[in-house]
Motif scaffolding. Structure first.
Motif, PDB file in Angstrom:
ATOM      1  N   THR A   1       0.845  -1.189   0.000  1.00 56.32           N
ATOM      2  CA  THR A   1       0.000   0.000   0.000  1.00 56.32           C
ATOM      3  C   THR A   1       0.881   1.239   0.000  1.00 56.32           C
ATOM      4  N   TYR A   2       0.265   2.352  -0.330  1.00 54.52           N
ATOM      5  CA  TYR A   2       0.995   3.606  -0.254  1.00 54.52           C
ATOM      6  C   TYR A   2       0.311   4.479   0.793  1.00 54.52           C
TER       7      TYR A   2
ATOM      8  N   ALA B   1       6.248   3.130  -0.640  1.00 57.59           N
ATOM      9  CA  ALA B   1       5.176   2.171  -0.380  1.00 57.59           C
ATOM     10  C   ALA B   1       5.499   1.344   0.860  1.00 57.59           C
TER      11      ALA B   1
ATOM     12  N   MET C   1       2.456  -0.760  -8.593  1.00 56.70           N
ATOM     13  CA  MET C   1       1.488  -1.151  -7.559  1.00 56.70           C
ATOM     14  C   MET C   1       0.402  -2.044  -8.154  1.00 56.70           C
TER      15      MET C   1
ATOM     16  N   ARG D   1      -0.387  -6.041  -7.313  1.00 50.66           N
ATOM     17  CA  ARG D   1      -1.688  -6.571  -6.892  1.00 50.66           C
ATOM     18  C   ARG D   1      -2.148  -7.722  -7.786  1.00 50.66           C
TER      19      ARG D   1
ATOM     20  N   ARG E   1      -5.652  -7.643  -0.513  1.00 45.43           N
ATOM     21  CA  ARG E   1      -6.119  -6.737   0.531  1.00 45.43           C
ATOM     22  C   ARG E   1      -6.550  -5.440  -0.129  1.00 45.43           C
TER      23      ARG E   1
ATOM     24  N   ALA F   1      -6.979  -1.648  -1.123  1.00 44.12           N
ATOM     25  CA  ALA F   1      -6.064  -0.496  -0.994  1.00 44.12           C
ATOM     26  C   ALA F   1      -6.643   0.498  -0.005  1.00 44.12           C
ATOM     27  N   ASN F   2      -5.733   1.157   0.735  1.00 43.15           N
ATOM     28  CA  ASN F   2      -6.175   2.176   1.719  1.00 43.15           C
ATOM     29  C   ASN F   2      -6.647   3.405   1.031  1.00 43.15           C
TER      30      ASN F   2
END
Length: 154
Positions: A101-102, A109, A136, A140, A151, A153-154
């Motif tokens: 995630t970033y 990251a 990224m 994924r 998961r 992404a935020n």
């Protein structure tokens, strides 16, 4: 021992360039000041050639430290995720990794682990723009292939 096949190998684009420029500047400054110590008019008369060499060698040490910023790399494959930041290279198997995630206020990251642990992945940085976004996305895709889940992404 055979090396694993990597589906994704990503290195930062801008960080190594800036590191090389900074290293050249630091080395030039240290060489210049080391050589200027031989001029009699600087007001310092009790410095010798060993001091000149020391200033230049300090520049070599600083330059070497700066050039460590050219090393970051992220590799992803069937065996897991390999992260090389400045010096260590570590391989994490897919059962250890929760995702990439970033963070909102981050330098690079984050590779996520259970128990809210993470390490910074210096290879994937926002200032690389579309290349980092593509890395990224590719991560994924590979995560889904090898772990079967992704998961969010935020």
């Amino acid at each position: 021992m055979t090396s694993p096949r990597w589906d994704l190998v990503y290195r930062p684009r801008k960080l190594p360039r800036w590191a090389i420029v900074a290293a050249v500047i630091v080395m030039a400054i240290h060489i210049t000041f080391g050589l200027l110590l031989t001029i009699e008019d600087v007001g310092v008369r009790n410095l010798g050639s060993s001091d000149q060499v020391a200033i230049i060698l300090i520049g070599v040490l600083f330059t070497g430290a700066i050039l460590l910023l050219t090393r970051p790399r992220l590799r992803v494959g069937a065996e897991g995720v390999e992260v090389r930041n400045l010096v260590p290279t570590r391989l994490f198997t897919w059962d250890q990794v929760l995702g990439l995630t970033y963070p909102e206020k981050g330098f690079g990251a984050w590779l996520l682990f259970p128990s809210d642990e993470h390490i910074t992945v210096l290879a994937v940085q926002a200032n690389d723009g579309p290349q980092a976004v593509e890395a990224m996305a590719r991560f994924r895709e590979l995560e889904e292939r090898y772990r079967g889940t992704v998961r969010p992404a935020n």
